[in-house]
Design an enzyme around this catalytic site. Sequence first.
Site, PDB file in Angstrom:
ATOM      1  NE  ARG A   1      50.727  42.051  53.231  1.00 45.94           N
ATOM      2  CZ  ARG A   1      50.250  42.074  51.977  1.00 45.94           C
ATOM      3  NH1 ARG A   1      50.103  43.231  51.367  1.00 45.94           N
ATOM      4  NH2 ARG A   1      49.881  40.958  51.356  1.00 45.94           N
TER       5      ARG A   1
ATOM      6  CB  CYS B   1      46.534  48.037  52.367  1.00 48.50           C
ATOM      7  SG  CYS B   1      45.494  48.474  50.959  1.00 48.50           S
TER       8      CYS B   1
ATOM      9  CG  ASP C   1      42.258  50.324  49.826  1.00 48.44           C
ATOM     10  OD1 ASP C   1      43.335  50.604  49.262  1.00 48.44           O
ATOM     11  OD2 ASP C   1      41.617  49.283  49.575  1.00 48.44           O
TER      12      ASP C   1
ATOM     13  NE  ARG D   1      46.864  40.848  44.780  1.00 50.33           N
ATOM     14  CZ  ARG D   1      47.423  41.970  45.253  1.00 50.33           C
ATOM     15  NH1 ARG D   1      47.722  42.960  44.431  1.00 50.33           N
ATOM     16  NH2 ARG D   1      47.658  42.113  46.537  1.00 50.33           N
TER      17      ARG D   1
ATOM     18  CG  HIS E   1      44.408  42.144  50.919  1.00 51.28           C
ATOM     19  ND1 HIS E   1      45.204  41.030  50.716  1.00 51.28           N
ATOM     20  CD2 HIS E   1      45.195  43.221  50.586  1.00 51.28           C
ATOM     21  CE1 HIS E   1      46.395  41.419  50.282  1.00 51.28           C
ATOM     22  NE2 HIS E   1      46.421  42.734  50.201  1.00 51.28           N
TER      23      HIS E   1
ATOM     24  CD  GLN F   1      47.875  45.299  53.683  1.00 50.35           C
ATOM     25  OE1 GLN F   1      48.316  45.038  52.582  1.00 50.35           O
ATOM     26  NE2 GLN F   1      48.568  45.998  54.574  1.00 50.35           N
TER      27      GLN F   1
END
Length: 301
Positions: A286, A258, A219, A101, A128, A131
């Site tokens: 996930r 998310c 988001d 990340r 991402h 996700q």
Amino acid sequence: MTQPRHFLDFDGIDAATLRATIDRARTLKGRNGAAPLVGKTLAAIFESPSTRTRVSFEVAMDELGGKTITMTAADMQLGRGETIEDTARVLSRYVDAIALRTRSHETLLALADGASVPVINALSDRSHPCQLVADVMTYEEYRGPIEGRTVAWLGDGNNMAATWVQTAAHCGFSLRLACPAAYPPPREIVAWAKERGADIEVGTDVASAVTGADCVVTDTWVSLHDDPARKGNVSFEPFRVDEAVMAMAAPDAIFMHCLPAKRGCEVTDAVLDGPQSVVLDEAANRVPAQKAILLWCLEGG
Ligand code: CP
Ligand code: NVA
């Protein structure tokens, strides 16, 4: 030498691979007694905080029989100036895959360039992809194939928006984005998706994006790589998902996010906790999504 199978971004992963990964994820819920990754180790490096991505990687590796070593960049010599290329070469001698990340997608690409094991994007400022495997899986668990459906994105044209744009090209759904004029999704990613025939509209009008949509997504307005002092919330207020916005969508529309959510900013409590919200299943998915991604990477040789 066989090139490692990196999972970096959907512009480098073809539609068939993404579809197979999503479908495989649906078969990988819970422990099923198989342990295909016994003896395999994942190094998971976080330059910025994570709850879902970090824990879901660890649980996924554990359920597949493998191990995870999770580190923050600050724990590593990386935090004292060792280069990402040297880090990649050394970690490749110890572990079978690396997840990163990072606030800079360039760092992820440099890690992948230097590594001789698969590298997985655990979120960058650009995208991402892990996700979106969980997100499409979740949509399809609730409503069947996403192909031909309409998804509305409201708010920041950020890394998640960009990955929805890429996914629209691969999975064949229409995507309508309403973003503040100053914060559209990256132009080159929208162009990439449209060149592949994706049906994508980018605008600033919430009603145009949401009316009749099968899925409403938003988001945070301030992402990990953003400077909150520079960005602020003011221009985002009209893009908040509340019950009035959900009422414009299709009657059976679902709401996705998310997480983490900034309650009262991009989404109200009533929507986030309401009957159309699937955010907890999205987070739970996930784990099988990471399993499918890890297996694809590690089966690559
Ligand atoms: N959705 C997601 O990636 O959450 P984390 O930042 O908690 O990993
Ligand atoms: N856009 C958010 C997603 C968090 C999972 C961020 O980058 O912080």
